[in-house]
Design a protein around this motif. Structure first.
Motif, PDB file in Angstrom:
ATOM      1  N   LEU A  14       0.969  -1.218   0.292  1.00 23.42           N
ATOM      2  CA  LEU A  14       0.128  -0.303  -0.380  1.00 23.42           C
ATOM      3  C   LEU A  14       1.236   1.863  -0.272  1.00 23.42           C
ATOM      4  O   LEU A  14       0.798   2.189  -0.947  1.00 23.42           O
ATOM      5  CB  LEU A  14      -1.119  -0.410   1.218  1.00 23.42           C
ATOM      6  N   ASN A  37      11.381   2.900   5.454  1.00 22.66           N
ATOM      7  CA  ASN A  37      10.831   1.469   5.711  1.00 22.66           C
ATOM      8  C   ASN A  37      11.583   0.445   6.836  1.00 22.66           C
ATOM      9  O   ASN A  37      13.057   0.935   6.569  1.00 22.66           O
ATOM     10  CB  ASN A  37      10.565   0.597   3.979  1.00 22.66           C
ATOM     11  N   THR A  39      12.501  -2.481   6.279  1.00 25.52           N
ATOM     12  CA  THR A  39      14.190  -2.633   5.186  1.00 25.52           C
ATOM     13  C   THR A  39      14.486  -1.821   5.038  1.00 25.52           C
ATOM     14  O   THR A  39      13.144  -1.724   4.371  1.00 25.52           O
ATOM     15  CB  THR A  39      13.557  -4.342   4.601  1.00 25.52           C
ATOM     16  N   LYS A  42      13.855  -1.165   0.608  1.00 23.82           N
ATOM     17  CA  LYS A  42      13.167  -1.353   0.195  1.00 23.82           C
ATOM     18  C   LYS A  42      12.436   0.356  -0.120  1.00 23.82           C
ATOM     19  O   LYS A  42      11.727   0.935  -1.138  1.00 23.82           O
ATOM     20  CB  LYS A  42      11.527  -2.002   0.756  1.00 23.82           C
ATOM     21  N   VAL A  73       2.465   0.882   7.765  1.00 26.00           N
ATOM     22  CA  VAL A  73       2.772  -0.634   8.124  1.00 26.00           C
ATOM     23  C   VAL A  73       1.972  -1.927   8.737  1.00 26.00           C
ATOM     24  O   VAL A  73       0.636  -1.293   8.796  1.00 26.00           O
ATOM     25  CB  VAL A  73       3.457   0.047   9.976  1.00 26.00           C
ATOM     26  N   ASN A  74       2.360  -2.302   8.628  1.00 26.39           N
ATOM     27  CA  ASN A  74       1.670  -3.640   9.405  1.00 26.39           C
ATOM     28  C   ASN A  74       0.597  -3.536  10.299  1.00 26.39           C
ATOM     29  O   ASN A  74       1.090  -2.765  11.041  1.00 26.39           O
ATOM     30  CB  ASN A  74       2.281  -5.288   9.810  1.00 26.39           C
TER      31      ASN A  74
HETATM   32  N1  LIG Z   1      -2.709  -3.484   0.510  1.00 24.16           N
HETATM   33  C1  LIG Z   1      -3.896  -3.586   0.460  1.00 24.16           C
HETATM   34  O1  LIG Z   1      -4.772  -2.924  -0.183  1.00 24.16           O
HETATM   35  C2  LIG Z   1      -3.864  -1.838   1.452  1.00 24.16           C
HETATM   36  C3  LIG Z   1      -5.279  -2.036   1.876  1.00 24.16           C
HETATM   37  C4  LIG Z   1      -6.270  -1.766   3.052  1.00 24.16           C
HETATM   38  C5  LIG Z   1      -5.427  -0.959   3.903  1.00 24.16           C
HETATM   39  N2  LIG Z   1      -4.091  -1.946   4.351  1.00 24.16           N
HETATM   40  C6  LIG Z   1      -3.472  -1.538   5.144  1.00 24.16           C
HETATM   41  O2  LIG Z   1      -1.667  -0.827   5.161  1.00 24.16           O
HETATM   42  C7  LIG Z   1      -1.049  -1.835   5.796  1.00 24.16           C
HETATM   43  C8  LIG Z   1       0.024  -1.779   4.951  1.00 24.16           C
HETATM   44  O3  LIG Z   1      -0.563  -3.015   3.738  1.00 24.16           O
HETATM   45  P1  LIG Z   1       0.705  -3.325   2.943  1.00 24.16           P
HETATM   46  O4  LIG Z   1      -0.267  -4.230   2.257  1.00 24.16           O
HETATM   47  O5  LIG Z   1       0.909  -2.586   2.222  1.00 24.16           O
HETATM   48  O6  LIG Z   1       1.695  -4.641   4.021  1.00 24.16           O
HETATM   49  P2  LIG Z   1       3.101  -5.147   3.071  1.00 24.16           P
HETATM   50  O7  LIG Z   1       3.286  -5.116   1.979  1.00 24.16           O
HETATM   51  O8  LIG Z   1       3.092  -6.014   4.496  1.00 24.16           O
HETATM   52  O9  LIG Z   1       3.527  -4.059   4.080  1.00 24.16           O
HETATM   53  C9  LIG Z   1       4.090  -3.039   5.407  1.00 24.16           C
HETATM   54  C10 LIG Z   1       5.652  -1.987   5.896  1.00 24.16           C
HETATM   55  O10 LIG Z   1       5.704  -1.612   6.588  1.00 24.16           O
HETATM   56  C11 LIG Z   1       6.985  -1.696   6.999  1.00 24.16           C
HETATM   57  N3  LIG Z   1       7.351  -1.741   7.959  1.00 24.16           N
HETATM   58  C12 LIG Z   1       6.382  -2.788   9.260  1.00 24.16           C
HETATM   59  N4  LIG Z   1       7.154  -2.321  10.611  1.00 24.16           N
HETATM   60  C13 LIG Z   1       7.846  -0.962  10.286  1.00 24.16           C
HETATM   61  C14 LIG Z   1       8.079   0.018  10.775  1.00 24.16           C
HETATM   62  N5  LIG Z   1       8.314   0.266  12.483  1.00 24.16           N
HETATM   63  N6  LIG Z   1       8.508   1.394  10.699  1.00 24.16           N
HETATM   64  C15 LIG Z   1       8.996   1.459   9.006  1.00 24.16           C
HETATM   65  N7  LIG Z   1       7.822   0.507   8.536  1.00 24.16           N
HETATM   66  C16 LIG Z   1       7.468   0.155   8.246  1.00 24.16           C
HETATM   67  C17 LIG Z   1       7.385  -3.164   6.337  1.00 24.16           C
HETATM   68  O11 LIG Z   1       8.649  -3.547   6.399  1.00 24.16           O
HETATM   69  P3  LIG Z   1       9.075  -4.685   5.577  1.00 24.16           P
HETATM   70  O12 LIG Z   1       9.875  -4.425   4.466  1.00 24.16           O
HETATM   71  O13 LIG Z   1      10.535  -4.704   7.162  1.00 24.16           O
HETATM   72  O14 LIG Z   1       8.408  -6.410   6.355  1.00 24.16           O
HETATM   73  C18 LIG Z   1       6.088  -3.043   5.068  1.00 24.16           C
HETATM   74  O15 LIG Z   1       7.145  -2.843   3.965  1.00 24.16           O
HETATM   75  C19 LIG Z   1      -1.898  -2.541   6.525  1.00 24.16           C
HETATM   76  O16 LIG Z   1      -1.929  -2.466   7.884  1.00 24.16           O
HETATM   77  C20 LIG Z   1      -3.118  -2.894   6.131  1.00 24.16           C
HETATM   78  O17 LIG Z   1      -4.251  -2.953   7.088  1.00 24.16           O
HETATM   79  C21 LIG Z   1      -3.592  -1.932   2.491  1.00 24.16           C
END
Ligand SMILES: NC(=O)c1ccc[n+]([C@@H]2O[C@H](COP(=O)([O-])OP(=O)(O)OC[C@H]3O[C@@H](n4cnc5c(N)ncnc54)[C@H](OP(=O)(O)O)[C@@H]3O)[C@@H](O)[C@H]2O)c1
Length: 264
Positions: A14, A37, A39, A42, A73-74
């Motif tokens: 996202l 981020n 990591t 990325k 973030v997650n």
């Molecule tokens: N994907 C969707 O379509 C969607 C839709 C609506 C809402 N969301 C919400 O958006 C959020 C992210 O979703 P996503 O799908 O993008 O998940 P994702 O692909 O797992 O991405 C999460 C990112 O957050 C990073 N992160 C985690 N902890 C961090 C910290 N303390 N500081 C900086 N970066 C950190 C992770 O880094 P690493 O690279 O180290 O893992 C990862 O790159 C979630 O909360 C989800 O509920 C997503």
């Protein structure tokens, strides 16, 4: 002209999509974009692809540089990251949390009674090309602050926006966040059926997508009810109504309603 200094924390699925959208807007020159981020590679890769996005090696850099911070973030990291952001806060900024379940009150509590301008937003990864609705809700402080209007403006630069009450946000999460995956499955199912019936997949997909997009824009633009539009396609004893009968028999409508409600 309002200058927006915008940060994105979390460059996963996202966060990357939000950054791509912001990058496309950067020629408007009133945007400065920052990202970080966990990591680091990325986030760094974005700065290699775009001159307008700057990499931040710490949350402190994002907090110091930005007035608008997208938190992408997650779920497991959302509260802890917000606490860290709150500890670094020395000036006003708006935190826009895209995390699906953490409530405004929980996010506010991370600021331990200090002023916190917080929005929760719901959208999906098609935001990369402005193809996602953005549903938002603001906390009281943001609603009453001068930042409220600017935040609405920033969000409307990214896509079409709808304001909602916080207690509606979970339901909007299904529509604005999860619905694309329902649609992809439905497209795949029609592709499979078309191939089974002897059509070449590429041509069938072109026709299917045009039909689908046309039907959806008709719903968006027409003043007629869905029932009236649907009935235009019916013919006594015709194949459309036979197909609908079969869909209803297979529980199509009920399956959609039940799976929607399961997600709440
Ligand atoms: N994907 C969707 O379509 C969607 C839709 C609506 C809402 N969301 C919400 O958006 C959020 C992210 O979703 P996503 O799908 O993008 O998940 P994702 O692909 O797992 O991405 C999460 C990112 O957050 C990073 N992160 C985690 N902890 C961090 C910290 N303390 N500081 C900086 N970066 C950190 C992770 O880094 P690493 O690279 O180290 O893992 C990862 O790159 C979630 O909360 C989800 O509920 C997503």
């Amino acid at each position: 002209m309002t200058i927006f200094n915008v940060g994105v924390i979390g460059t996963g699925m996202l966060g990357s999509a939000i950054l791509k959208n912001l990058d496309g807007l950067s020629e408007q020159s009133n945007l400065n974009i920052y990202c970080c981020n966990r990591t680091t590679e990325k986030a760094i890769k974005f700065t290699q692809k775009s001159k307008s996005i700057k990499y931040c090696s710490s949350l402190a850099e994002i907090v110091n540089n930005c007035q608008y911070i997208f938190l992408a973030v997650n779920t497991e990291s959302a509260l802890q990251t917000t606490k860290e952001i709150a500890e670094l806060a020395s000036k006003d900024f708006v935190l826009l949390s895209a995390e699906a379940v953490t409530k405004l009150e929980e996010l506010e509590n991370c600021f331990k009674g200090n002023k916190a301008l917080i929005a929760r937003i719901m959208l999906n990864t098609n935001i990369s090309s402005r193809g996602s609705a953005i549903v938002y809700t603001f906390n009281k402080q943001l609603r009453e602050s001068q930042f409220g209007e600017h935040t609405e403006k920033l969000l409307s630069m990214l896509g079409s926006t709808t304001s909602a009450k916080e207690n509606q946000l979970l339901s909007y999460t299904v529509i604005a966040g999860c619905l694309p995956s329902f649609i992809y499955i439905a497209v795949e199912a029609v592709q499979d059926a078309a191939v089974c019936s002897g059509l070449p997949i590429d041509e069938a997909t072109d026709v299917l997508l045009e039909t689908w997009l046309g039907a959806l824009s008709r719903v968006k633009e027409s003043k007629k009810s869905l029932n009236e539009i649907k009935h235009e396609l019916y013919y006594p004893n015709g194949i459309t109504i036979k197909g609908i009968r079969s869909l209803e028999k297979e529980g199509f409508r009920r399956a959609i309603i039940e799976s929607y409600l399961k997600m709440l």
